[in-house]
Structures are given as C-alpha cells and as structure tokens.
Design an enzyme around this catalytic site. Sequence first.
Site, PDB file in Angstrom:
ATOM      1  N   SER A 233      40.742  37.908  45.377  1.00 53.72           N
ATOM      2  CA  SER A 233      39.926  36.865  46.014  1.00 53.72           C
ATOM      3  C   SER A 233      40.787  35.887  46.819  1.00 53.72           C
ATOM      4  O   SER A 233      41.996  35.774  46.621  1.00 53.72           O
ATOM      5  CB  SER A 233      39.147  36.078  44.955  1.00 53.72           C
ATOM      6  OG  SER A 233      38.396  36.949  44.147  1.00 53.72           O
TER       7      SER A 233
HETATM    8  N1  SAH Z   1      39.538  38.558  39.852  1.00 56.76           N
HETATM    9  C1  SAH Z   1      40.107  39.532  40.772  1.00 56.76           C
HETATM   10  C2  SAH Z   1      39.208  39.801  41.954  1.00 56.76           C
HETATM   11  C3  SAH Z   1      38.413  40.962  41.668  1.00 56.76           C
HETATM   12  S1  SAH Z   1      37.337  41.634  42.879  1.00 56.76           S
HETATM   13  C4  SAH Z   1      41.484  39.151  41.219  1.00 56.76           C
HETATM   14  O1  SAH Z   1      41.918  38.037  40.933  1.00 56.76           O
HETATM   15  O2  SAH Z   1      42.155  39.990  41.819  1.00 56.76           O
HETATM   16  C5  SAH Z   1      36.059  42.107  41.757  1.00 56.76           C
HETATM   17  C6  SAH Z   1      36.411  43.139  40.745  1.00 56.76           C
HETATM   18  O3  SAH Z   1      35.244  43.379  39.961  1.00 56.76           O
HETATM   19  C7  SAH Z   1      36.830  44.489  41.306  1.00 56.76           C
HETATM   20  O4  SAH Z   1      38.087  44.843  40.811  1.00 56.76           O
HETATM   21  C8  SAH Z   1      35.749  45.446  40.815  1.00 56.76           C
HETATM   22  O5  SAH Z   1      36.227  46.738  40.503  1.00 56.76           O
HETATM   23  C9  SAH Z   1      35.259  44.735  39.580  1.00 56.76           C
HETATM   24  N2  SAH Z   1      33.906  45.111  39.141  1.00 56.76           N
HETATM   25  C10 SAH Z   1      32.839  45.480  39.887  1.00 56.76           C
HETATM   26  N3  SAH Z   1      31.775  45.746  39.095  1.00 56.76           N
HETATM   27  C11 SAH Z   1      32.185  45.560  37.813  1.00 56.76           C
HETATM   28  C12 SAH Z   1      31.562  45.680  36.546  1.00 56.76           C
HETATM   29  N4  SAH Z   1      30.281  46.029  36.414  1.00 56.76           N
HETATM   30  N5  SAH Z   1      32.288  45.409  35.461  1.00 56.76           N
HETATM   31  C13 SAH Z   1      33.582  45.036  35.552  1.00 56.76           C
HETATM   32  N6  SAH Z   1      34.236  44.900  36.718  1.00 56.76           N
HETATM   33  C14 SAH Z   1      33.549  45.166  37.841  1.00 56.76           C
END
Ligand code: SAH
Length: 226
Positions: free
Chosen positions: A68
């Site tokens: 993000s």
């Molecule tokens: N917090 C992260 C940003 C992640 S982007 C950072 O600091 O890098 C959002 C993430 O949510 C992605 O990696 C995606 O794979 C995950 N995601 C999507 N749907 C999900 C679900 N149902 N359960 C868990 N993770 C999920």
Amino acid sequence: MQNTLNDMLADIEAEVRFTREAIGKEALAAKVMDAMATVPRAAFVPPELQAEAYDNGPLPIGHGQTISQPYIVALMTDLLQTCADQRILEIGTGSGYQSAVLSLLCKQVYTVERVAELSHNAAACLKQLGFNNIHLRVGNGYDGWPEHAPYDGILVTAAASHIPPALLEQLRPGGRMVIPVGPAYSAQQLLLLEKDAQGQTRTQDILAVAFVPLRDEQPAEAQTAR
Ligand code: SAH
C-alpha cells in the site's frame, strides 16, 4: 533523484495536511510517524523497484497484489489508535510492511493472507529484520483468525464488499476496525468502525480509497506459515 525515507515521511505529512478536512486532523500521532521512520520500506519492495521504495505510492509485489501507499499505511495505523499492550489482527499480509509498522505499536500482530507465497515471503523478510511479535497465517481473511480472538483492533488492507461478520465478532468491545469497503476496483470508502462496551457499533466514513479486492474464497492450500 531517488526519494529517501525522509522524503517519504515529508510526503506523508504533506498529504495528511492536504486531506485534513476528510481525516479531521492536521498531523498523525508522533508514535505512528516514528514507526514509519523505523521500518525500512525498501526491504519489503521487490529488487527491481528499489529506486521507488520511498515514493509515496503503492507498488506491485507479485500475484497482482500491491504494497500500500505509505500515506495510507500511516493513516490506517493512526486511525486504529493502537496501544503497546494490544493484540491486533491484520487481514491481507501482502509484503508484511503494514504488519511491521503495526508491530512497533502493539504487543502482538496476527496477520492473514490468502496467497501462500506472499505470506511465506513476508515471513522470511520479517524474520530477517528481527520482528518477532508477528504471527502469519494463510487463509481467507473473511473468516478472521478465531483462535486468537478477541482483538483490540482489526485492520483490513484489501477492499471488502461488506464488513465481514466474523471480523465484527472477533473485535473486542471497545475495539476499533479500519476497513475499506466497496466494489472491486471502484468507489471504496475507508471506514472506521468502533465497537462500544455494550457491543454496539458506530461507523464513520473517512476517505475515498482504491484497494485491491478482498477475495471471498479459500486459498488453494491453507496452512500456517509461522
Ligand atoms: N498490507 C499489505 C498490503 C496488502 S494488499 C502490505 O503492507 O504490503 C492486500 C492483500 O490482501 C494482498 O496480498 C491479497 O492477496 C490479500 N487478500 C485478498 N483477499 C484476501 C482474503 N480473502 N484473505 C486474506 N488476504 C487476502
């Protein structure tokens, strides 16, 4: 010229001032900015994107996912108002960067990711940097992580179509949840949800945001990474 960590901090402060009416403050908590200054974002960014590691924007981390934008990480962390003795649940581990920032402001972080490879990479990176209060799991974030509930705070880093009932259930009375809600790749709102001592919830719209979708399906191979 390449941005440095200090440039990133200055850009976050500038964007906070720019959005002060929506977020209702001129500056984020000093301890949140200290945490942003402590975690080396470059360690969570792929090798080929190192030159952009301290830009105030999201970056691809593989599997169609992103780390993000720093301003959003800082804002969401600030909204959670984490205390040193708390246990926090994060949904969407991704690179592990947000988990690392949170871990400096609370006692334990529990984080759930549906893509096993991202979770394993994040675990390796966090271990190498010496973070030892972050627990990772591969699973569907819509279900939360019931074994360690209730949580003092829940932070969701992917856009949900609705507030997942399991997460609401796993939030301690008096706790806060920060979650983007809205259709995939379209108008989403960052919500701050507060659950009072009686279990009643109050929801506040904070800001229009753009997150990757929280996919409501089980990962291919669910397993605990650490
Ligand atoms: N917090 C992260 C940003 C992640 S982007 C950072 O600091 O890098 C959002 C993430 O949510 C992605 O990696 C995606 O794979 C995950 N995601 C999507 N749907 C999900 C679900 N149902 N359960 C868990 N993770 C999920």
